[in-house]
Write a protein that holds these residues in place. Structure first.
Motif, PDB file in Angstrom:
ATOM      1  N   ASN A   1      -1.788  -1.121  -3.985  1.00 41.50           N
ATOM      2  CA  ASN A   1      -2.873  -0.232  -3.854  1.00 41.50           C
ATOM      3  C   ASN A   1      -2.452   1.129  -3.222  1.00 41.50           C
ATOM      4  OD1 ASN A   1      -4.590  -3.052  -4.288  1.00 41.50           O
ATOM      5  ND2 ASN A   1      -3.957  -3.456  -2.244  1.00 41.50           N
ATOM      6  N   PHE A   2      -3.326   1.927  -3.967  1.00 38.44           N
ATOM      7  CA  PHE A   2      -3.076   3.502  -3.651  1.00 38.44           C
ATOM      8  C   PHE A   2      -4.109   3.781  -2.320  1.00 38.44           C
ATOM      9  CE2 PHE A   2      -4.704   7.881  -4.220  1.00 38.44           C
ATOM     10  CZ  PHE A   2      -3.592   8.400  -3.543  1.00 38.44           C
ATOM     11  N   GLN A   3      -3.819   4.126  -1.345  1.00 36.44           N
ATOM     12  CA  GLN A   3      -4.635   4.221  -0.363  1.00 36.44           C
ATOM     13  C   GLN A   3      -4.809   6.042  -0.249  1.00 36.44           C
ATOM     14  OE1 GLN A   3      -3.533   4.098   4.288  1.00 36.44           O
ATOM     15  NE2 GLN A   3      -4.299   2.167   3.716  1.00 36.44           N
TER      16      GLN A   3
ATOM     17  N   ALA B   1      -0.995   2.747  -9.588  1.00 34.67           N
ATOM     18  CA  ALA B   1      -0.852   1.756  -9.027  1.00 34.67           C
ATOM     19  C   ALA B   1      -1.060   0.716  -9.701  1.00 34.67           C
ATOM     20  CB  ALA B   1      -1.712   1.882  -8.031  1.00 34.67           C
ATOM     21  N   LYS B   2      -1.814   0.548 -10.847  1.00 36.14           N
ATOM     22  CA  LYS B   2      -2.121  -0.348 -11.594  1.00 36.14           C
ATOM     23  C   LYS B   2      -0.814  -0.737 -12.474  1.00 36.14           C
ATOM     24  CE  LYS B   2      -6.947   0.288 -12.371  1.00 36.14           C
ATOM     25  NZ  LYS B   2      -8.081   0.865 -13.492  1.00 36.14           N
TER      26      LYS B   2
ATOM     27  N   SER C   1       0.550   5.569   0.003  1.00 35.43           N
ATOM     28  CA  SER C   1      -0.422   6.801   0.383  1.00 35.43           C
ATOM     29  C   SER C   1       0.102   8.084   0.089  1.00 35.43           C
ATOM     30  CB  SER C   1      -0.882   6.706   1.749  1.00 35.43           C
ATOM     31  OG  SER C   1      -1.739   7.650   1.895  1.00 35.43           O
TER      32      SER C   1
ATOM     33  N   THR D   1       0.935  -1.128   0.034  1.00 31.12           N
ATOM     34  CA  THR D   1       0.034  -0.027   0.198  1.00 31.12           C
ATOM     35  C   THR D   1       0.932   1.367  -0.013  1.00 31.12           C
ATOM     36  OG1 THR D   1      -0.301  -0.032   2.453  1.00 31.12           O
ATOM     37  CG2 THR D   1      -1.879  -1.237   1.305  1.00 31.12           C
TER      38      THR D   1
ATOM     39  N   ARG E   1      -4.428   6.006  -8.689  1.00 34.47           N
ATOM     40  CA  ARG E   1      -4.877   4.617  -8.874  1.00 34.47           C
ATOM     41  C   ARG E   1      -4.411   3.892 -10.231  1.00 34.47           C
ATOM     42  NH1 ARG E   1      -8.883   6.761  -5.326  1.00 34.47           N
ATOM     43  NH2 ARG E   1      -9.912   7.768  -7.148  1.00 34.47           N
ATOM     44  N   GLU E   2      -4.545   4.879 -11.282  1.00 32.91           N
ATOM     45  CA  GLU E   2      -3.883   4.128 -12.524  1.00 32.91           C
ATOM     46  C   GLU E   2      -2.361   3.643 -12.390  1.00 32.91           C
ATOM     47  OE1 GLU E   2      -3.750   2.821 -16.252  1.00 32.91           O
ATOM     48  OE2 GLU E   2      -5.513   3.188 -15.124  1.00 32.91           O
TER      49      GLU E   2
ATOM     50  N   GLU F   1      -7.534   9.592  -8.983  1.00 33.82           N
ATOM     51  CA  GLU F   1      -7.604   8.808 -10.021  1.00 33.82           C
ATOM     52  C   GLU F   1      -6.517   8.370 -10.886  1.00 33.82           C
ATOM     53  OE1 GLU F   1      -9.680   6.257 -12.423  1.00 33.82           O
ATOM     54  OE2 GLU F   1     -10.481   7.123 -10.545  1.00 33.82           O
TER      55      GLU F   1
END
Length: 439
Positions: free
Chosen positions: A78-80, A66-67, A51, A49, A63-64, A60
């Motif tokens: 995972n982006f928190q 993080a993928k 953050s 994780t 999160r991309e 947003e």
């Protein structure tokens, strides 16, 4: 980046909570290059994780990212997101043992986290030869605050990107004031001096518009000392701007401009007014901000550009403040090796290009990425962002190592600026006494 409603005077903590130090522009880009493993303990599998502070648009994009990191690292990333007061929530997570594996840290929190052993030392990882970035890649003025305040060995964070203070100016306001040579043209001609700035401010004041606004934080006015050759802190961390001759000359000039009305103190602005809003409205000729305002400035209908701060020579780029934040690894991260790899990829040349290209609002913290700040040729002299960052400095270690002192310093400076009866000597004397701990 969204249009943020700044209040005046905008302070360092306000910038931190607004998330202005992190680049948000994430455009289509190839996957990051492979990062080798150093092995050793802490290499167990499991998700990671990370953050950071972020507005909805940035969240947003993160999160991309993080993928992409999940594909690259071979573990789930995972982006928190953190909504609200990032710093307070992060400290609560650390206390409860639930903090992310990798996370952002602002300059006001780093020293305490180092002292309480919350962070992993990055020295061995960087020295392994397998990290995708070297310490020497970073602008050297951005590193000191990531080291222990007591001078002991260790490096506990790497700057994710940065935002140097630059001299934004409204071409139309200057033209209406009869300014025939703007700051960028002066700089190119080698004539961007203190006298040239004074002349510009004199002409703008005659039109009843504001020329320049300063705040009380170190980020807002230290640059006017250092750009004119003055010294704020010596090599030992002792404040000396009350006795350094060039610092006193610079402050004398600053107070002369405040007295004449050429420069306005931000704390005296009417409630609801802010520096950036005045600039956007065409009521302020210049503002000393970072690249974070570019997404908003691009929407404006008037001409604009940037220049460095003026200098005594008229042709040099001198050291000025640079806002930055660092990425760190939680000392309790279960998958330490993958956490280190995430950090390395994040701050590498490819990682910063990935995050900052395509409308980003920050500047790379490493050298050699001119293409990031020159895309679209906005502003025309965008390359200067990198040049200024390379010469600049982050929060001085004297303040970074003592958050309470940093807050007290800004409060006292505000009180002195508001008093309107200060001289360069009295102003600097009171502040240096506070900084150096004199009774």
């Amino acid at each position: 980046m969204s249009n943020l409603p700044f209040t005046q005077p905008i302070g360092r903590r306000g910038l931190l909570k607004a998330g202005l130090f992190a680049g948000a522009g994430v455009a289509a880009a190839p996957l990051l290059s492979a990062c080798g493993s150093t092995g050793g303990p802490g290499t167990a599998g499991g998700p990671l994780t990370w953050s950071a502070w972020a507005n909805p648009g940035e969240g947003e994009r993160f999160r991309e990212f993080a993928k992409q990191l999940t594909k690259k690292l071979g573990v789930q990333v995972n982006f928190q997101p953190v909504v609200g007061d990032y710093e307070s929530k992060l400290l609560s997570q650390l206390s409860a043992g639930s903090a992310p594996d990798v996370f952002y840290v602002g300059d006001g929190s780093m020293s305490k986290m180092i002292a309480t052993r919350q962070l992993r030392d990055l020295t061995d990882y960087l020295d392994s030869g397998k990290a995708p970035v070297k310490l020497s890649d970073f602008h050297k003025g951005l590193i000191p605050w990531c080291r222990p305040a007591d001078g002991s060995p260790g490096l506990f964070g790497l700057p994710v990107d940065c935002n140097p203070t630059v001299f934004w100016f409204n071409k139309d306001v200057l033209a209406d004031a009869g300014v025939t040579t703007d700051p960028a043209a002066h700089f190119e001609a080698g004539t961007w001096t203190q006298d040239a700035l004074t002349d510009l401010l004199d002409k703008v004041r005659a039109t009843k518009k504001k020329g320049l606004v300063i705040g009380s934080g170190w980020f807002d006015w230290f640059g006017f000392i250092t750009t004119f050759g003055g010294t704020v802190f010596d090599d030992t961390g002792k404040a000396v701007f009350d006795t350094d001759p060039k610092a006193q000359d610079a402050l004398t000039w600053l107070f002369e401009q405040l007295k004449s009305g050429n420069i306005t103190y931000g704390g005296s602005l009417p409630k609801g007014q802010s520096v950036d809003a005045l600039f956007y409205a065409g009521r302020l000729a210049t503002m000393q901000y970072g690249r974070w305002v570019l997404p908003n400035v691009k929407k404006l209908k008037f001409g604009y550009d940037i220049a460095p701060y003026p200098s005594l020579s008229g042709k040099d780029i001198m050291p000025v403040p640079v806002a930055t934040a660092a990425l760190v690894v939680n000392a309790k991260a279960k998958n330490r090796q993958k956490a280190l790899e995430l950090l390395g990829d994040y701050v590498s040349a490819e990682g910063q290009t990935f995050r900052l290209s395509g409308g980003g609002n920050a500047v790379p913290s490493i050298e050699g990425l001119d293409r990031v700040v020159t895309e679209g040729h906005l502003p025309a002299h965008g390359k200067l962002f990198n040049d200024i960052a390379a010469k600049g400095y982050a929060l001085p270690t004297t303040l970074a190592g003592n958050p309470k002192l940093s807050a007290d310093f800004a409060q006292l400076a505000n009180k002195l600026f508001m008093a309107r009866n200060q001289t360069a000597k009295s102003f600097s004397g009171k502040l240096v006494k506070l900084l150096n701990g004199a009774s």
